[in-house]
Motif scaffolding. Sequence first.
Motif, PDB file in Angstrom:
ATOM      1  N   SER A 139       0.785  -1.231   0.000  1.00 52.76           N
ATOM      2  CA  SER A 139       0.000   0.000   0.000  1.00 52.76           C
ATOM      3  C   SER A 139       0.815   1.278   0.000  1.00 52.76           C
ATOM      4  CB  SER A 139      -0.937   0.001   1.213  1.00 52.76           C
ATOM      5  OG  SER A 139      -1.934  -0.962   1.027  1.00 52.76           O
ATOM      6  N   GLN A 140       2.121   1.207  -0.214  1.00 57.01           N
ATOM      7  CA  GLN A 140       2.942   2.414  -0.201  1.00 57.01           C
ATOM      8  C   GLN A 140       2.407   3.458  -1.182  1.00 57.01           C
ATOM      9  OE1 GLN A 140       4.046  -0.689  -0.836  1.00 57.01           O
ATOM     10  NE2 GLN A 140       6.005  -1.087   0.138  1.00 57.01           N
ATOM     11  N   ILE A 141       1.935   3.012  -2.331  1.00 54.32           N
ATOM     12  CA  ILE A 141       1.446   3.940  -3.348  1.00 54.32           C
ATOM     13  C   ILE A 141       0.237   4.726  -2.847  1.00 54.32           C
ATOM     14  CG2 ILE A 141      -0.079   2.309  -4.523  1.00 54.32           C
ATOM     15  CD1 ILE A 141       0.894   3.555  -7.160  1.00 54.32           C
ATOM     16  N   LEU A 142      -0.509   4.161  -1.907  1.00 53.39           N
ATOM     17  CA  LEU A 142      -1.721   4.821  -1.418  1.00 53.39           C
ATOM     18  C   LEU A 142      -1.443   5.822  -0.299  1.00 53.39           C
ATOM     19  CD1 LEU A 142      -4.091   1.730  -1.402  1.00 53.39           C
ATOM     20  CD2 LEU A 142      -3.768   3.432  -3.197  1.00 53.39           C
ATOM     21  N   GLU A 143      -0.206   5.928   0.130  1.00 50.90           N
ATOM     22  CA  GLU A 143       0.139   6.861   1.201  1.00 50.90           C
ATOM     23  C   GLU A 143       0.220   8.299   0.704  1.00 50.90           C
ATOM     24  OE1 GLU A 143       3.619   5.410   3.184  1.00 50.90           O
ATOM     25  OE2 GLU A 143       2.639   3.525   3.720  1.00 50.90           O
ATOM     26  N   ARG A 144       0.316   8.479  -0.586  1.00 51.81           N
ATOM     27  CA  ARG A 144       0.341   9.828  -1.158  1.00 51.81           C
ATOM     28  C   ARG A 144      -1.009  10.106  -1.814  1.00 51.81           C
ATOM     29  NH1 ARG A 144       5.390  10.630  -4.782  1.00 51.81           N
ATOM     30  NH2 ARG A 144       4.064  12.361  -5.408  1.00 51.81           N
ATOM     31  N   PRO A 145      -1.714  11.154  -1.357  1.00 47.50           N
ATOM     32  CA  PRO A 145      -3.055  11.437  -1.888  1.00 47.50           C
ATOM     33  C   PRO A 145      -3.107  11.568  -3.412  1.00 47.50           C
ATOM     34  CG  PRO A 145      -2.621  12.779   0.034  1.00 47.50           C
ATOM     35  CD  PRO A 145      -1.325  12.083  -0.303  1.00 47.50           C
ATOM     36  N   ASP A 146      -2.100  12.172  -4.018  1.00 45.64           N
ATOM     37  CA  ASP A 146      -2.114  12.332  -5.471  1.00 45.64           C
ATOM     38  C   ASP A 146      -2.043  10.983  -6.178  1.00 45.64           C
ATOM     39  OD1 ASP A 146       0.524  12.249  -4.380  1.00 45.64           O
ATOM     40  OD2 ASP A 146       1.364  13.039  -6.248  1.00 45.64           O
ATOM     41  N   LEU A 147      -1.258  10.060  -5.633  1.00 47.52           N
ATOM     42  CA  LEU A 147      -1.144   8.739  -6.251  1.00 47.52           C
ATOM     43  C   LEU A 147      -2.382   7.888  -5.983  1.00 47.52           C
ATOM     44  CD1 LEU A 147       2.613   7.938  -5.587  1.00 47.52           C
ATOM     45  CD2 LEU A 147       1.535   8.941  -7.610  1.00 47.52           C
ATOM     46  N   LYS A 148      -2.990   8.089  -4.819  1.00 45.75           N
ATOM     47  CA  LYS A 148      -4.244   7.390  -4.507  1.00 45.75           C
ATOM     48  C   LYS A 148      -5.313   7.786  -5.531  1.00 45.75           C
ATOM     49  CE  LYS A 148      -5.686   6.732  -0.188  1.00 45.75           C
ATOM     50  NZ  LYS A 148      -6.364   6.851   1.127  1.00 45.75           N
ATOM     51  N   ARG A 149      -5.389   9.092  -5.822  1.00 43.57           N
ATOM     52  CA  ARG A 149      -6.358   9.574  -6.823  1.00 43.57           C
ATOM     53  C   ARG A 149      -6.031   9.026  -8.212  1.00 43.57           C
ATOM     54  NH1 ARG A 149      -5.785  14.161  -3.843  1.00 43.57           N
ATOM     55  NH2 ARG A 149      -4.227  15.046  -5.256  1.00 43.57           N
ATOM     56  N   GLU A 150      -4.745   9.019  -8.544  1.00 46.53           N
ATOM     57  CA  GLU A 150      -4.338   8.526  -9.862  1.00 46.53           C
ATOM     58  C   GLU A 150      -4.655   7.037 -10.025  1.00 46.53           C
ATOM     59  OE1 GLU A 150      -0.481   8.413 -12.821  1.00 46.53           O
ATOM     60  OE2 GLU A 150      -0.498   9.832 -11.152  1.00 46.53           O
ATOM     61  N   LEU A 151      -4.428   6.259  -8.971  1.00 49.07           N
ATOM     62  CA  LEU A 151      -4.756   4.833  -9.030  1.00 49.07           C
ATOM     63  C   LEU A 151      -6.252   4.646  -9.249  1.00 49.07           C
ATOM     64  CD1 LEU A 151      -3.927   1.856  -8.815  1.00 49.07           C
ATOM     65  CD2 LEU A 151      -4.264   2.046  -6.342  1.00 49.07           C
ATOM     66  N   ALA A 152      -7.061   5.419  -8.517  1.00 47.04           N
ATOM     67  CA  ALA A 152      -8.518   5.336  -8.692  1.00 47.04           C
ATOM     68  C   ALA A 152      -8.911   5.665 -10.132  1.00 47.04           C
ATOM     69  CB  ALA A 152      -9.217   6.275  -7.707  1.00 47.04           C
ATOM     70  N   GLU A 153      -8.272   6.684 -10.696  1.00 49.49           N
ATOM     71  CA  GLU A 153      -8.561   7.051 -12.084  1.00 49.49           C
ATOM     72  C   GLU A 153      -8.151   5.945 -13.044  1.00 49.49           C
ATOM     73  OE1 GLU A 153      -6.653  10.805 -12.817  1.00 49.49           O
ATOM     74  OE2 GLU A 153      -7.859  11.822 -11.284  1.00 49.49           O
ATOM     75  N   GLU A 154      -6.950   5.390 -12.849  1.00 54.54           N
ATOM     76  CA  GLU A 154      -6.453   4.316 -13.721  1.00 54.54           C
ATOM     77  C   GLU A 154      -7.378   3.109 -13.698  1.00 54.54           C
ATOM     78  OE1 GLU A 154      -3.860   3.447 -15.919  1.00 54.54           O
ATOM     79  OE2 GLU A 154      -3.574   5.605 -15.973  1.00 54.54           O
ATOM     80  N   LEU A 155      -7.904   2.798 -12.521  1.00 53.36           N
ATOM     81  CA  LEU A 155      -8.776   1.625 -12.370  1.00 53.36           C
ATOM     82  C   LEU A 155     -10.245   1.978 -12.590  1.00 53.36           C
ATOM     83  CD1 LEU A 155      -7.063  -0.085  -9.301  1.00 53.36           C
ATOM     84  CD2 LEU A 155      -6.781  -0.607 -11.733  1.00 53.36           C
ATOM     85  N   GLU A 156     -10.491   3.246 -12.956  1.00 48.96           N
ATOM     86  CA  GLU A 156     -11.851   3.735 -13.213  1.00 48.96           C
ATOM     87  C   GLU A 156     -12.761   3.542 -12.009  1.00 48.96           C
ATOM     88  OE1 GLU A 156     -13.112   2.045 -16.950  1.00 48.96           O
ATOM     89  OE2 GLU A 156     -11.411   2.919 -18.016  1.00 48.96           O
ATOM     90  N   ILE A 157     -12.227   3.830 -10.831  1.00 50.08           N
ATOM     91  CA  ILE A 157     -13.009   3.784  -9.592  1.00 50.08           C
ATOM     92  C   ILE A 157     -13.534   5.190  -9.351  1.00 50.08           C
ATOM     93  CG2 ILE A 157     -12.916   3.389  -7.098  1.00 50.08           C
ATOM     94  CD1 ILE A 157     -10.564   1.464  -7.667  1.00 50.08           C
ATOM     95  N   THR A 158     -14.839   5.377  -9.506  1.00 53.93           N
ATOM     96  CA  THR A 158     -15.416   6.714  -9.376  1.00 53.93           C
ATOM     97  C   THR A 158     -16.267   6.889  -8.122  1.00 53.93           C
ATOM     98  OG1 THR A 158     -17.309   6.039 -10.716  1.00 53.93           O
ATOM     99  CG2 THR A 158     -15.440   7.061 -11.875  1.00 53.93           C
ATOM    100  N   ASP A 159     -16.678   5.794  -7.507  1.00 54.78           N
ATOM    101  CA  ASP A 159     -17.598   5.897  -6.380  1.00 54.78           C
ATOM    102  C   ASP A 159     -17.008   5.365  -5.073  1.00 54.78           C
ATOM    103  OD1 ASP A 159     -17.477   3.301  -7.228  1.00 54.78           O
ATOM    104  OD2 ASP A 159     -19.632   2.918  -7.053  1.00 54.78           O
TER     105      ASP A 159
END
Length: 121
Positions: free
Chosen positions: A70-90
């Motif tokens: 989960s290291q990538i999720l510790e940075r808010p910008d990367l958490k948002r980018e991961l959500a966008e990449e995986l098309e997680i909108t909700d």
Amino acid sequence: MARIGQLAVTYLDLGEREGAKNSKLITSAPTVALLTTPDDSVEAHVRTGQVFERLMLAATRKSVAVHPMSQILERPDLKRELAEELEITDATPQHLFRLGYAEDDDEETHTPRWPVTTVLR
């Protein structure tokens, strides 16, 4: 899974050697999982931890290895980018990990631990 691996390798400042190691780990994993929550509240963080703990215990009972990544999720910008990449909108990504069967290790190895006196004061 390939998107997650690419994000981890691209954005985590783990050094070239560590990045290559983590890239190999995530791309070779039989399963990569992501826990999400409806929001990013403290309660959601605690609930995610509780769910992950139960999942790890259930996996261990079935001899399935679990490796948090989960290291990538510790940075808010990367958490948002991961959500966008995986098309997680909700939902909000909270915990990333891989699952699989570990190779049998004839020798038990333990990672180093801090002495209790160093941690508790």
